[in-house]
Each structure stands twice: as structure tokens, then as C-alpha cells.
Design an enzyme around this catalytic site. Structure first.
Site, PDB file in Angstrom:
ATOM      1  N   GLN A  73      32.802  23.948  80.352  1.00  0.00           N
ATOM      2  CA  GLN A  73      32.539  25.307  79.890  1.00  0.00           C
ATOM      3  C   GLN A  73      31.235  25.416  79.114  1.00  0.00           C
ATOM      4  O   GLN A  73      30.622  24.407  78.768  1.00  0.00           O
ATOM      5  CB  GLN A  73      33.694  25.770  79.002  1.00  0.00           C
ATOM      6  CG  GLN A  73      33.930  24.844  77.810  1.00  0.00           C
ATOM      7  CD  GLN A  73      35.201  25.219  77.049  1.00  0.00           C
ATOM      8  OE1 GLN A  73      35.117  25.812  75.993  1.00  0.00           O
ATOM      9  NE2 GLN A  73      36.354  24.889  77.582  1.00  0.00           N
TER      10      GLN A  73
ATOM     11  N   ARG B 126      33.910  29.508  81.913  1.00  0.00           N
ATOM     12  CA  ARG B 126      34.377  28.295  82.578  1.00  0.00           C
ATOM     13  C   ARG B 126      33.517  28.009  83.803  1.00  0.00           C
ATOM     14  O   ARG B 126      33.361  28.871  84.666  1.00  0.00           O
ATOM     15  CB  ARG B 126      35.830  28.495  83.009  1.00  0.00           C
ATOM     16  CG  ARG B 126      36.768  27.576  82.313  1.00  0.00           C
ATOM     17  CD  ARG B 126      38.214  27.834  82.727  1.00  0.00           C
ATOM     18  NE  ARG B 126      38.933  28.302  81.569  1.00  0.00           N
ATOM     19  CZ  ARG B 126      39.626  29.435  81.501  1.00  0.00           C
ATOM     20  NH1 ARG B 126      39.707  30.231  82.543  1.00  0.00           N
ATOM     21  NH2 ARG B 126      40.225  29.762  80.401  1.00  0.00           N
TER      22      ARG B 126
ATOM     23  N   HIS C 119      29.832  21.730  78.164  1.00  0.00           N
ATOM     24  CA  HIS C 119      30.637  20.706  77.486  1.00  0.00           C
ATOM     25  C   HIS C 119      32.085  20.758  77.935  1.00  0.00           C
ATOM     26  O   HIS C 119      32.543  21.768  78.492  1.00  0.00           O
ATOM     27  CB  HIS C 119      30.569  20.904  75.966  1.00  0.00           C
ATOM     28  CG  HIS C 119      31.138  22.210  75.498  1.00  0.00           C
ATOM     29  ND1 HIS C 119      30.405  23.377  75.496  1.00  0.00           N
ATOM     30  CD2 HIS C 119      32.365  22.545  75.043  1.00  0.00           C
ATOM     31  CE1 HIS C 119      31.163  24.359  75.042  1.00  0.00           C
ATOM     32  NE2 HIS C 119      32.369  23.886  74.761  1.00  0.00           N
TER      33      HIS C 119
ATOM     34  N   HIS D  40      29.286  28.395  76.161  1.00  0.00           N
ATOM     35  CA  HIS D  40      29.441  29.632  75.390  1.00  0.00           C
ATOM     36  C   HIS D  40      28.086  30.312  75.209  1.00  0.00           C
ATOM     37  O   HIS D  40      27.063  29.639  75.107  1.00  0.00           O
ATOM     38  CB  HIS D  40      30.019  29.342  74.007  1.00  0.00           C
ATOM     39  CG  HIS D  40      31.260  28.509  74.038  1.00  0.00           C
ATOM     40  ND1 HIS D  40      32.444  28.955  74.572  1.00  0.00           N
ATOM     41  CD2 HIS D  40      31.497  27.245  73.611  1.00  0.00           C
ATOM     42  CE1 HIS D  40      33.349  28.001  74.463  1.00  0.00           C
ATOM     43  NE2 HIS D  40      32.809  26.951  73.886  1.00  0.00           N
TER      44      HIS D  40
ATOM     45  N   GLU E 241      29.350  25.501  68.131  1.00  0.00           N
ATOM     46  CA  GLU E 241      30.495  24.769  67.593  1.00  0.00           C
ATOM     47  C   GLU E 241      30.104  23.336  67.298  1.00  0.00           C
ATOM     48  O   GLU E 241      29.016  22.882  67.682  1.00  0.00           O
ATOM     49  CB  GLU E 241      31.669  24.815  68.586  1.00  0.00           C
ATOM     50  CG  GLU E 241      31.385  24.174  69.926  1.00  0.00           C
ATOM     51  CD  GLU E 241      32.490  24.447  70.964  1.00  0.00           C
ATOM     52  OE1 GLU E 241      32.795  25.618  71.222  1.00  0.00           O
ATOM     53  OE2 GLU E 241      33.007  23.482  71.522  1.00  0.00           O
TER      54      GLU E 241
HETATM   55 ZN    ZN Z   1      33.763  25.067  73.623  1.00  0.00          ZN
END
Ligand code: ZN
Length: 316
Positions: free
Chosen positions: A94, A190, A170, A96, A113
């Protein structure tokens, strides 16, 4: 002022397991729990305070109505989200979006993240970055499903730390437990889900075009400047200082005195047992205990033998 201790929020996932019960002792509703949203103001799973004068309050409502607890920080939403993840199986590959793409297309923040590896079975690995040199090559390799050539795999072990800026392809691999500190966002694009089906025989949605749009090309491998500040036999490790969050490990052996260095501090115990001591009052803490130290708490102590991951908001 008391710390704001928070109730866990469990999220069932196709890849989840039972370690939030077996390792962390939580009373989980089933054996497919992938995530505990430990500290969250996000509507998909908001934390509720379990002690003190704000008992029963949602973090999002405290942010809206008692901003003084957060040092009168700016922003429409509580910007951080701390999760504990149990990957019994592989998570999807995936990516972001960043804030500008996320706000424009999804109406919420982007998602940068980072991961502290709580534990990992031998042979565990993550997907971290890709090998495409141009966006056209990225699109072609995804289209042709050249996953082995496209995806970079990295072995991981307990105690490793990874920074995953928005735009990084990642995946967390099976057998890994992670403490994740992230922006408050639930937008995931995804790329690949191993053609996996749920109990009803359904595959999960892919978001190929969005993934190609938001992936950083070529991939970057962020260099971390990790520093360790020894305080007796305890130490404070600084993993990251970014626009979004600063992330620390408090490695507690005996007693460690700490002072606030942000508007407020997010705290989660990842290993061991001990006490958090504020204004002479002592609170028992254990693996999975999470709290927010509001702005009014300017110094505190932690005592016992514990690893704690703490974070403070970044400059954004
Ligand atoms: Zn993630």
C-alpha cells in the site's frame, strides 16, 4: 492534572491475530484483531478517556472543547494516531497520500507514519520502497504484476525503527508486531493484496491509479539520525523529528525523570511494567497502557523496567 488514560479501540482485519490478547493481555473480541487504536481522535475509532475529570470524553471532543489540554495547538483535528498492530498475516502492499492530495481527494490528512518493531518472528520482513525509476515504469510494473522486481523487501527484528513518509510503497509482513505513530488518517491506497479472499470469497478493493499518482518516484530511503541520551542506566532515544511528529523511546530501568518538550505528549507502554508518577501520584502501567500527558503536566517520572514509545506533535 491527571494523565488522560485511554480505552483501547480494536479493529478486526483479514490479516489480524490474537497477540493483542496473548502478548498484551487485552480482552479482544475475536482472534482476527489487527489493530488497537491506542491514542486516536479519528472518527473511525476514537479513544475515550477512562479516568479523572474527563472520564468518558472522546479525544476528538476534548480537542474541540478543551484545546487548553493540548497547549492551544492549532488545527481542525487531533493530528496524531498511535496504533499497535498484530500482523498474523501479510498486510496489503500500500501507499498513502500526502496532506495536499489527501485533503483534495479524501477530505482528510495525508498519512506519514513510522514503526517501532515490538517483536518479529525469525525471517520476518517488510516491503519498504520500490525499484521503478520513472512513474511510467512504476505503472508498467504494477500492470504486469512484477512484484518481485518492483518491491524492495527488508528483514526486520525487534527494536528496529522505520520512517514511512507519505508516498512510500510499504507493507508490514506476517509475524510482526508494531507500534505505529502516524498522522490521523485512514486513507490507504492498496497496490496489491496477494489476490487474497475473505470468508465470503471477496477480494479487497485495489486503488491502482491513486497509488501510481501518489507514490514517490524514484523511491527515497530516509536516513534516520537516531540519538541516545543516557540518564543513569535508563535512556531516551530520539528516533525522529519531523513536521508531523517527534518520536522517542523511553528505555526505563529504575527511575527516569522527564520534562515536556511539546504541547502535549502521547505515551504507550510496549514492554514491561512500572509506574507513571505525576504530581506525586503514582499510576500502575503495563504493556498496552496508553495515555496523553496534557500541556499542564510539565514534568513526570516513569519507574520500573519498561520500554515506552512517546510522541509529540511536529511543527505542522
Ligand atoms: Zn501504511
Amino acid at each position: 492534572m491527571e494523565p488522560l488514560f485511554l480505552q483501547p479501540v480494536f479493529q478486526e482485519k483479514i490479516w489480524g491475530g490474537d497477540q493483542l490478547h496473548t502478548v498484551f493481555g487485552f480482552d479482544i473480541p475475536n482472534e482476527k484483531i489487527g489493530e488497537d487504536w491506542a491514542i486516536s481522535g479519528h472518527p473511525h475509532g476514537v479513544s475515550i478517556v477512562e479516568n479523572g475529570p474527563y472520564k468518558g470524553w472522546k479525544v476528538s471532543d476534548l480537542w474541540a472543547e478543551h484545546r487548553e489540554l493540548f497547549g492551544n495547538a492549532k488545527g481542525d483535528v487531533f493530528p496524531l494516531l498511535t496504533k499497535i498492530l498484530d500482523a498474523e498475516d501479510d498486510l496489503s502492499v500500500q501507499v498513502h497520500p500526502d496532506d495536499s492530495y489527501g485533503l483534495k481527494h479524501e477530505g482528510e490528512l495525508g498519512k506519514t507514519e513510522c514503526w517501532y518493531i515490538i517483536n518479529a518472528k525469525p525471517g520476518s520482513e517488510i516491503v519498504y520502497g520500490h525499484n521503478a525509476k520513472t512513474r511510467e515504469e512504476l505503472a508498467a510494473m504494477i500492470e504486469a504484476e512484477q512484484w518481485d522486481d518492483l518491491l524492495r523487501r527488508v528483514p526486520v527484528k525487534k527494536g528496529d525503527f522505520f520512517y514511512v513518509p507519505s508516498g512510500t510503497i510499504h507493507a508490514i509482513g506476517k509475524g510482526i508486531m508494531i507500534l505505529e505513530t502516524q498522522q490521523s488518517s485512514d486513507t490507504t491506497y492498496r497496490v496489491y493484496d496477494y489476490d487474497r479472499k475473505d470468508d465470503q470469497g471477496n477480494t479487497r478493493e485495489l486503488h491502482i491509479q491513486q497509488s501510481i499518482d501518489v507514490t514517490t518516484v524514484p523511491a527515497i530511503s530516509p536516513e534516520l539520525e537516531v540519538t541516545e541520551n543516557k540518564k543513569g542506566i535508563s535512556s531516551v532515544i530520539t528516533y525522529l523529528k519531523t513536521d508531523f511528529f517527534n518520536v522517542y523511546e523511553w528505555d526505563v530501568v529504575g527511575e527516569l525523570s522527564l520534562k515536556k518538550d511539546g504541547d502535549y505528549t502521547l505515551v504507550t507502554v510496549v514492554e514491561g511494567y512500572g509506574k507513571l508518577i505525576v504530581d506525586g501520584q503514582s499510576y500502575e502501567v503495563k504493556p498496552g497502557t496508553s495515555c496523553i500527558l496534557p500541556a499542564q503536566i510539565t514534568e513526570w517520572k516513569v519507574a520500573g523496567e519498561m520500554k515506552i514509545i512517546a510522541s509529540t506533535p511536529g511543527k505542522k
